[in-house]
Design a protein around this motif. Structure first.
Motif, PDB file in Angstrom:
ATOM      1  N   LEU A 116       2.586   8.301   6.632  1.00 33.69           N
ATOM      2  CA  LEU A 116       1.414   8.496   5.790  1.00 33.69           C
ATOM      3  C   LEU A 116       1.593   7.846   4.425  1.00 33.69           C
ATOM      4  CD1 LEU A 116       0.352  12.162   6.653  1.00 33.69           C
ATOM      5  CD2 LEU A 116      -0.656  10.011   7.432  1.00 33.69           C
ATOM      6  N   GLU A 117       2.840   7.766   3.976  1.00 33.38           N
ATOM      7  CA  GLU A 117       3.109   7.054   2.721  1.00 33.38           C
ATOM      8  C   GLU A 117       2.753   5.577   2.862  1.00 33.38           C
ATOM      9  OE1 GLU A 117       3.931   6.669  -1.162  1.00 33.38           O
ATOM     10  OE2 GLU A 117       3.988   8.578  -0.043  1.00 33.38           O
ATOM     11  N   VAL A 118       3.006   4.995   4.027  1.00 32.80           N
ATOM     12  CA  VAL A 118       2.645   3.591   4.275  1.00 32.80           C
ATOM     13  C   VAL A 118       1.133   3.430   4.266  1.00 32.80           C
ATOM     14  CG1 VAL A 118       2.810   1.660   5.905  1.00 32.80           C
ATOM     15  CG2 VAL A 118       4.752   3.222   5.620  1.00 32.80           C
ATOM     16  N   PHE A 119       0.414   4.378   4.858  1.00 30.22           N
ATOM     17  CA  PHE A 119      -1.048   4.274   4.909  1.00 30.22           C
ATOM     18  C   PHE A 119      -1.684   4.330   3.527  1.00 30.22           C
ATOM     19  CE2 PHE A 119      -0.835   5.039   9.493  1.00 30.22           C
ATOM     20  CZ  PHE A 119      -1.895   4.245   9.939  1.00 30.22           C
ATOM     21  N   ARG A 120      -0.969   4.833   2.542  1.00 27.87           N
ATOM     22  CA  ARG A 120      -1.510   4.860   1.181  1.00 27.87           C
ATOM     23  C   ARG A 120      -1.651   3.460   0.598  1.00 27.87           C
ATOM     24  NH1 ARG A 120       1.855   9.590   1.047  1.00 27.87           N
ATOM     25  NH2 ARG A 120       0.538  11.450   0.949  1.00 27.87           N
ATOM     26  N   LYS A 121      -1.075   2.467   1.257  1.00 30.35           N
ATOM     27  CA  LYS A 121      -1.206   1.080   0.805  1.00 30.35           C
ATOM     28  C   LYS A 121      -2.578   0.497   1.140  1.00 30.35           C
ATOM     29  CE  LYS A 121       3.765   0.182   1.343  1.00 30.35           C
ATOM     30  NZ  LYS A 121       4.797  -0.628   2.041  1.00 30.35           N
ATOM     31  N   SER A 122      -3.341   1.186   1.977  1.00 33.19           N
ATOM     32  CA  SER A 122      -4.672   0.691   2.326  1.00 33.19           C
ATOM     33  C   SER A 122      -5.600   0.801   1.127  1.00 33.19           C
ATOM     34  CB  SER A 122      -5.245   1.483   3.502  1.00 33.19           C
ATOM     35  OG  SER A 122      -6.585   1.106   3.746  1.00 33.19           O
ATOM     36  N   LYS A 123      -6.313  -0.267   0.830  1.00 32.84           N
ATOM     37  CA  LYS A 123      -7.282  -0.202  -0.264  1.00 32.84           C
ATOM     38  C   LYS A 123      -8.623   0.367   0.210  1.00 32.84           C
ATOM     39  CE  LYS A 123      -9.337  -4.869  -0.181  1.00 32.84           C
ATOM     40  NZ  LYS A 123      -9.498  -6.140  -0.928  1.00 32.84           N
ATOM     41  N   PHE A 124      -8.726   0.603   1.511  1.00 29.37           N
ATOM     42  CA  PHE A 124      -9.935   1.181   2.086  1.00 29.37           C
ATOM     43  C   PHE A 124      -9.642   2.603   2.584  1.00 29.37           C
ATOM     44  CE2 PHE A 124     -10.026  -3.440   2.974  1.00 29.37           C
ATOM     45  CZ  PHE A 124     -11.098  -3.785   2.162  1.00 29.37           C
TER      46      PHE A 124
END
Length: 291
Positions: A81-89
């Motif tokens: 989930l920490e990786v998914f925080r990189k999504s700008k959308f």
């Protein structure tokens, strides 16, 4: 300007009603690769796939179609989930079978910021439905009624060789879904389903379908508002048109050598899939125009 060039310019200038990204089945865990699955690479390939999405000027959201972790340690989920925080959308989640291995549905709802795994949201006149196709499953703790109902269903249908890693919606969930479809039919809305499990064998494999796929297909057939059913779970991916509905299974990231996913653009009369990595492009035209 000629009529032909004017028509071409008009097509090029057309803005989609909705535009979104899809990825599926990274199954991250800190373990060596097995059975063709690159478990330890899971976080990196999610990040690379998000990088592709982030280069787009417009995506209304990105959806993970389940199994973001393999389910061997509880530490996998917060790391991913920490990786998914990189999504700008904005990111939406559906629940996969591996996600349930160590985490309860309630824990996952809290982690994902969701009230329920059966959810809906609208963008204009397009209604998106996140379906919980593993609500009745033996992956739940044995003291839960959802486990008991799943065990009973498997026992009654032993001749079908039902897989433990599949499941189905509850009767309550199906009633909620059909009521939503009835409302969408009356409102002239378009419905797009996002879930982990496929229901159309031609777009996946019998071993990965929801247990009551035949019943779900009949439900879909009754409601012209449904235009597409997007799923994961079957890592090889697949695509089929059935009774004017697009069934698209997105390839599993855990078996891909590179960033892989789909960008879907919805228009009034068609749906365009732009694949990257090992995914391919596709244009799906509706049976009739969607106003």
């Amino acid at each position: 300007m000629t009529l032909l060039s004017m028509m071409t310019f008009s097509c090029l200038a057309e803005e989609p009603l909705v535009r979104f990204g899809l990825l599926a089945d990274p199954q991250y865990t800190d373990n060596d690769s097995q059975i063709g699955r690159n478990y330890r690479e899971g976080k990196n390939i999610i990040a690379k796939t998000l990088d592709v999405f982030n280069k787009e000027e417009r995506l209304d959201f990105v959806c993970n179609l389940g199994d973001i972790v393999d389910g061997r340690t509880k530490s996998e989920l917060p790391e991913v989930l920490e990786v998914f925080r990189k999504s700008k959308f904005p990111v939406k989640h559906t629940l996969g079978n591996h996600d349930l291995c160590l985490q309860s549905a309630e824990d996952l709802q809290k982690a994902y910021g969701m009230k329920n795994f059966n959810e809906e949201f609208k963008i204009g006149k397009v209604r998106f439905v996140l379906l919980y196709t593993l609500e009745i499953s033996v992956l739940h703790p044995q003291e839960m009624k959802e486990y008991s109902l799943a065990k009973e269903y498997m026992d009654v249908h032993q001749e079908r060789n039902l897989r433990y890693y599949n499941g189905m919606m509850s009767e309550e969930g199906i009633r909620w879904f059909e009521k939503l479809l009835e409302e969408a039919d009356k409102a002239g809305e378009m419905v797009v389903v996002l879930t982990h499990s496929p229901i159309c064998e031609k777009a996946a494999h019998d071993a990965t379908l929801v247990w009551n796929a035949a019943e779900m297909l009949k439900l879909v057939d009754r409601h012209p508002c449904i235009k597409a059913w997007f799923a994961g779970h079957h890592h090889a991916g697949g695509l089929a048109e059935r009774n004017h509905v697009l069934h698209k299974t997105v390839k599993g990231l855990c078996e891909m050598p590179e960033a892989t996913g789909c960008i879907v653009s919805i228009y009034k009369e068609r749906m365009e899939i732009k694949g990257f990595g090992k995914e391919t492009d596709y244009v799906f035209r509706y049976a009739g125009p969607c106003e």
